[in-house]
Design an enzyme around this catalytic site. Structure first.
Site, PDB file in Angstrom:
ATOM      1  CG  HIS A 204     -65.029  19.176 -27.023  1.00 55.30           C
ATOM      2  ND1 HIS A 204     -65.603  20.254 -27.398  1.00 55.30           N
ATOM      3  CD2 HIS A 204     -64.068  18.896 -27.884  1.00 55.30           C
ATOM      4  CE1 HIS A 204     -65.286  20.882 -28.442  1.00 55.30           C
ATOM      5  NE2 HIS A 204     -64.178  20.066 -28.800  1.00 55.30           N
TER       6      HIS A 204
HETATM    7  N1  UDP Z   1     -72.126  22.115 -32.156  1.00 52.56           N
HETATM    8  C1  UDP Z   1     -73.335  21.456 -32.381  1.00 52.56           C
HETATM    9  N2  UDP Z   1     -73.849  21.010 -31.481  1.00 52.56           N
HETATM   10  C2  UDP Z   1     -73.161  20.863 -30.054  1.00 52.56           C
HETATM   11  C3  UDP Z   1     -72.193  21.676 -29.830  1.00 52.56           C
HETATM   12  C4  UDP Z   1     -71.576  22.165 -30.969  1.00 52.56           C
HETATM   13  O1  UDP Z   1     -73.865  21.452 -33.293  1.00 52.56           O
HETATM   14  O2  UDP Z   1     -73.922  20.497 -28.992  1.00 52.56           O
HETATM   15  C5  UDP Z   1     -71.642  22.410 -33.414  1.00 52.56           C
HETATM   16  C6  UDP Z   1     -71.142  24.061 -33.284  1.00 52.56           C
HETATM   17  O3  UDP Z   1     -72.171  25.079 -33.741  1.00 52.56           O
HETATM   18  C7  UDP Z   1     -70.088  24.221 -34.249  1.00 52.56           C
HETATM   19  C8  UDP Z   1     -69.348  22.766 -34.101  1.00 52.56           C
HETATM   20  O4  UDP Z   1     -70.262  21.922 -33.475  1.00 52.56           O
HETATM   21  O5  UDP Z   1     -70.307  24.246 -35.241  1.00 52.56           O
HETATM   22  C9  UDP Z   1     -68.091  23.137 -33.221  1.00 52.56           C
HETATM   23  O6  UDP Z   1     -67.556  21.836 -32.791  1.00 52.56           O
HETATM   24  P1  UDP Z   1     -66.619  21.305 -31.613  1.00 52.56           P
HETATM   25  O7  UDP Z   1     -66.959  22.336 -30.630  1.00 52.56           O
HETATM   26  O8  UDP Z   1     -66.571  19.985 -31.373  1.00 52.56           O
HETATM   27  O9  UDP Z   1     -65.272  21.463 -32.068  1.00 52.56           O
HETATM   28  P2  UDP Z   1     -64.022  22.653 -32.448  1.00 52.56           P
HETATM   29  O10 UDP Z   1     -64.418  23.855 -32.991  1.00 52.56           O
HETATM   30  O11 UDP Z   1     -63.667  22.836 -30.868  1.00 52.56           O
HETATM   31  O12 UDP Z   1     -62.928  22.076 -33.221  1.00 52.56           O
END
Ligand code: UDP
Length: 357
Positions: A204
């Site tokens: 994303h």
């Molecule tokens: N996550 C979730 N469901 C999903 C995808 C990700 O619960 O379908 C959780 C994942 O385990 C992690 C968090 O969302 O704890 C990560 O979020 P994201 O990838 O949106 O953000 P980033 O870490 O890239 O800022």
């Protein structure tokens, strides 16, 4: 002590779930949800599942450009700060909500505490990198997930403000992964795959989905990998919107081996992660969670702030290079996996450090 915590999107709900309960045991917390992520699949489900207290205040600010979102949040938070009069303002990670919280706290003269401070991908093309640097500059207390993060801050002249506490996402992952493992086989079958026989994918980042050329490369990469190993792909709403606009959504739904799903709650996602042959992602948090779960990660970015996962051999950066991704997916997992980001008690250390402000 009264602490105003600003959260707004999925990874921040996970991080706050680690800290909020501990914080409320010692201090008063007022939780503000900016509204950056507002649909249930990216917001409500995390509060319910992870036992995070309902926000005391919801600002309902989502959509629009990054700049307008941050400006609107800063304006709304100024009002909240004037009313709540907290002793500290707590922010997590690297999103618009993080930066807005830090800016509002700075203007109001309220000490800002940044959890996950000092992380650097050294890629200023990423809006998150700019948010990290700006937030760290504005913060009075910099709570670091790793020694590398602390060293980055010391190099930038943050002496005295940076404290190593470990990673709060690890607190949550260590609590949830054992339970999730027990459900892995059932959840995998629900999504049409066999435990150990699939790749779990998320994507994303603006750099991968906003540019139609890059989005097309991502689409082709996922479809090509799925021809060899089934891919379970819970699609972030932003990505879904971009795929629809590019006319690629139907193709993805019909692609052989691709199992498209809605964004998942933390419990289901963690169950699928624990049973995956590999993780394919451009997420920051998921790179860490894959490491903790002992699942090799292939990262769809040219750089990462979680450099230790790469140095240990558990994570490979491939950007959107299909051949490199296929090679990385063939590689055997390393034998060793040292504890990199703390012992699962980072939240206690965060709260202790906040108490000393
Ligand atoms: N996550 C979730 N469901 C999903 C995808 C990700 O619960 O379908 C959780 C994942 O385990 C992690 C968090 O969302 O704890 C990560 O979020 P994201 O990838 O949106 O953000 P980033 O870490 O890239 O800022």
């Amino acid at each position: 002590m009264k602490v105003l915590t600003v959260v707004g999107n999925r990874p921040q709900f996970v991080k706050a779930a680690a800290v909020s309960g501990v914080l409320r045991g010692v201090h008063d917390e007022v939780l503000v949800h900016t509204g950056q992520h507002y649909d249930d699949a990216l917001s409500g489900v995390f509060f319910r599942e992870l036992g995070l207290a309902r926000p005391e205040l919801e600002l309902g600010i989502g959509g629009g450009s990054n700049a307008s979102q941050v400006e609107r949040m800063v304006g709304a938070l100024a009002g909240v700060l004037a009313e709540v009069e907290p002793d500290a303002l707590l922010v997590y990670g690297d999103t618009n909500s993080t930066l807005a919280g830090a800016r509002a706290g700075d203007v109001a003269g309220v000490p800002v505490v940044h959890v996950e401070a000092g992380m650097r991908s050294f890629d200023l093309e990423m809006p998150e990198e700019v948010n990290r640097i700006a937030t760290d500059r504005l913060s009075s207390l910099l709570l670091c997930s790793s020694e590398v993060g602390r060293e980055n801050l010391l190099r930038e002249g943050a002496d005295g403000r940076a404290v190593g506490v470990g990673d709060v996402m690890v607190d949550v992952a260590l609590r949830w992964q054992p339970r999730a493992r027990e459900r892995t086989a059932d959840v995998a079958r629900e999504y049409g795959v066999e435990p150990g026989g699939y790749v779990l994918a998320t994507a994303h980042r603006a750099g991968n989905v906003d540019d139609p050329g890059r989005l097309g490369e991502l689409f082709r990469l996922l479809c090509a990998i799925a021809l060899r190993t089934p891919v379970v792909f819970p699609v972030h709403p932003r990505t879904r919107e971009r795929l629809l606009a590019a006319g690629l959504w139907e193709g993805l739904l019909g692609a052989e081996g691709v199992h498209v799903a809605e964004p998942l709650g933390y419990a289901e996602f963690t169950a699928l992660l624990c049973g995956a042959r590999a993780m394919l992602t451009d997420s920051g948090g998921v790179q860490k969670e894959a490491y903790l779960a002992g699942v090799p990660c292939v990262t769809l970015r040219p750089s990462t702030e979680w450099v230790e996962t790469v140095e240990s051999g558990w994570n490979t950066l491939v950007d959107l290079d299909l051949a490199a991704a296929l090679r990385a997916l063939e590689r055997a997992a390393p034998l060793e996996r040292a504890p990199l980001y703390g012992d699962g008690h980072a939240a206690e250390r965060c709260v202790a450090a906040i108490g000393e402000l």
